[in-house]
Design a protein around this motif. Structure first.
Motif, PDB file in Angstrom:
ATOM      1  N   ALA A  68     -63.067-113.313  12.125  1.00 25.13           N
ATOM      2  CA  ALA A  68     -62.210-114.423  12.553  1.00 25.13           C
ATOM      3  C   ALA A  68     -60.783-114.229  12.059  1.00 25.13           C
ATOM      4  O   ALA A  68     -59.813-114.414  12.798  1.00 25.13           O
ATOM      5  N   ARG A  69     -60.653-113.828  10.811  1.00 22.91           N
ATOM      6  CA  ARG A  69     -59.319-113.597  10.240  1.00 22.91           C
ATOM      7  C   ARG A  69     -58.600-112.468  10.987  1.00 22.91           C
ATOM      8  O   ARG A  69     -57.404-112.547  11.259  1.00 22.91           O
ATOM      9  N   ALA A  70     -59.338-111.444  11.375  1.00 25.77           N
ATOM     10  CA  ALA A  70     -58.741-110.336  12.119  1.00 25.77           C
ATOM     11  C   ALA A  70     -58.204-110.808  13.468  1.00 25.77           C
ATOM     12  O   ALA A  70     -57.120-110.389  13.885  1.00 25.77           O
ATOM     13  N   VAL A  71     -58.950-111.675  14.148  1.00 26.62           N
ATOM     14  CA  VAL A  71     -58.476-112.236  15.428  1.00 26.62           C
ATOM     15  C   VAL A  71     -57.179-113.002  15.205  1.00 26.62           C
ATOM     16  O   VAL A  71     -56.196-112.828  15.930  1.00 26.62           O
ATOM     17  N   MET A  72     -57.162-113.870  14.200  1.00 29.78           N
ATOM     18  CA  MET A  72     -55.983-114.687  13.920  1.00 29.78           C
ATOM     19  C   MET A  72     -54.781-113.825  13.554  1.00 29.78           C
ATOM     20  O   MET A  72     -53.678-114.022  14.064  1.00 29.78           O
ATOM     21  N   LEU A  73     -54.999-112.852  12.671  1.00 28.81           N
ATOM     22  CA  LEU A  73     -53.884-112.040  12.180  1.00 28.81           C
ATOM     23  C   LEU A  73     -53.345-111.069  13.225  1.00 28.81           C
ATOM     24  O   LEU A  73     -52.242-110.554  13.069  1.00 28.81           O
ATOM     25  N   ALA A  74     -54.102-110.827  14.303  1.00 26.27           N
ATOM     26  CA  ALA A  74     -53.633-109.958  15.383  1.00 26.27           C
ATOM     27  C   ALA A  74     -52.794-110.699  16.410  1.00 26.27           C
ATOM     28  O   ALA A  74     -52.211-110.076  17.301  1.00 26.27           O
ATOM     29  N   ASP A  75     -52.717-112.010  16.296  1.00 27.31           N
ATOM     30  CA  ASP A  75     -51.929-112.807  17.245  1.00 27.31           C
ATOM     31  C   ASP A  75     -50.452-112.441  17.106  1.00 27.31           C
ATOM     32  O   ASP A  75     -49.911-112.460  15.996  1.00 27.31           O
ATOM     33  N   PRO A  76     -49.771-112.110  18.198  1.00 30.34           N
ATOM     34  CA  PRO A  76     -48.362-111.723  18.114  1.00 30.34           C
ATOM     35  C   PRO A  76     -47.450-112.775  17.487  1.00 30.34           C
ATOM     36  O   PRO A  76     -46.435-112.429  16.878  1.00 30.34           O
TER      37      PRO A  76
END
Length: 100
Positions: A68-76
Motif C-alpha cells: 500500500a505504501r509503495a502505491v501511495m509513494l509512486a503517485d506523481p
C-alpha cells in the motif's frame, strides 16, 4: 484483499483555485496514475474534497502495508513533492453494488 486509503494534503488552502502551471502538470500526471490504477483493478475510488481544503482521497486495495505504501509513494503528486501523503488501513464496509 485489504483496503487502504491515502490522503493527499495540498501545500496550501485554496489549492484548486490557486494552482500554478507546474502544479497542474503534476496533477495531470497524478490523474493518469489513478486512471492506470483503476484499469489495473487496484483503485476503488478517488477524488478531492472541495471548498478551501482540497484534500485528495484515494481508496484502493493492496496485499499489505508495504504494498500500500509503495502505491501511495509512486503517485506523481507525491514523488513530485507537491502533496503530503498519509496512509491508513481501511475497511470498506458499505459500498453500493458490493455484497459483504
Amino acid at each position: 484483499m485489504p483496503s487502504w486509503v491515502y490522503l493527499l494534503h495540498p501545500p496550501r488552502t485554496g489549492f484548486v483555485a490557486t494552482i500554478t502551471e507546474d502544479e497542474a502538470a503534476l496533477m495531470h500526471a497524478h490523474a493518469d496514475y489513478l486512471a492506470a490504477l483503476l484499469d489495473q483493478g487496484v483503485l476503488v475510488l478517488a477524488g478531492p474534497t472541495l471548498g478551501e481544503t482540497n484534500t485528495g482521497i484515494t481508496v484502493f486495495e493492496a496485499d499489505d502495508e508495504d504494498a500500500a505504501r509503495a502505491v501511495m509513494l509512486a503517485d506523481p503528486a507525491v514523488t513530485g513533492g507537491l502533496m503530503t501523503p498519509e496512509l491508513r488501513p481501511m475497511r470498506v464496509r458499505f459500498l453500493r453494488g458490493r455484497e459483504d
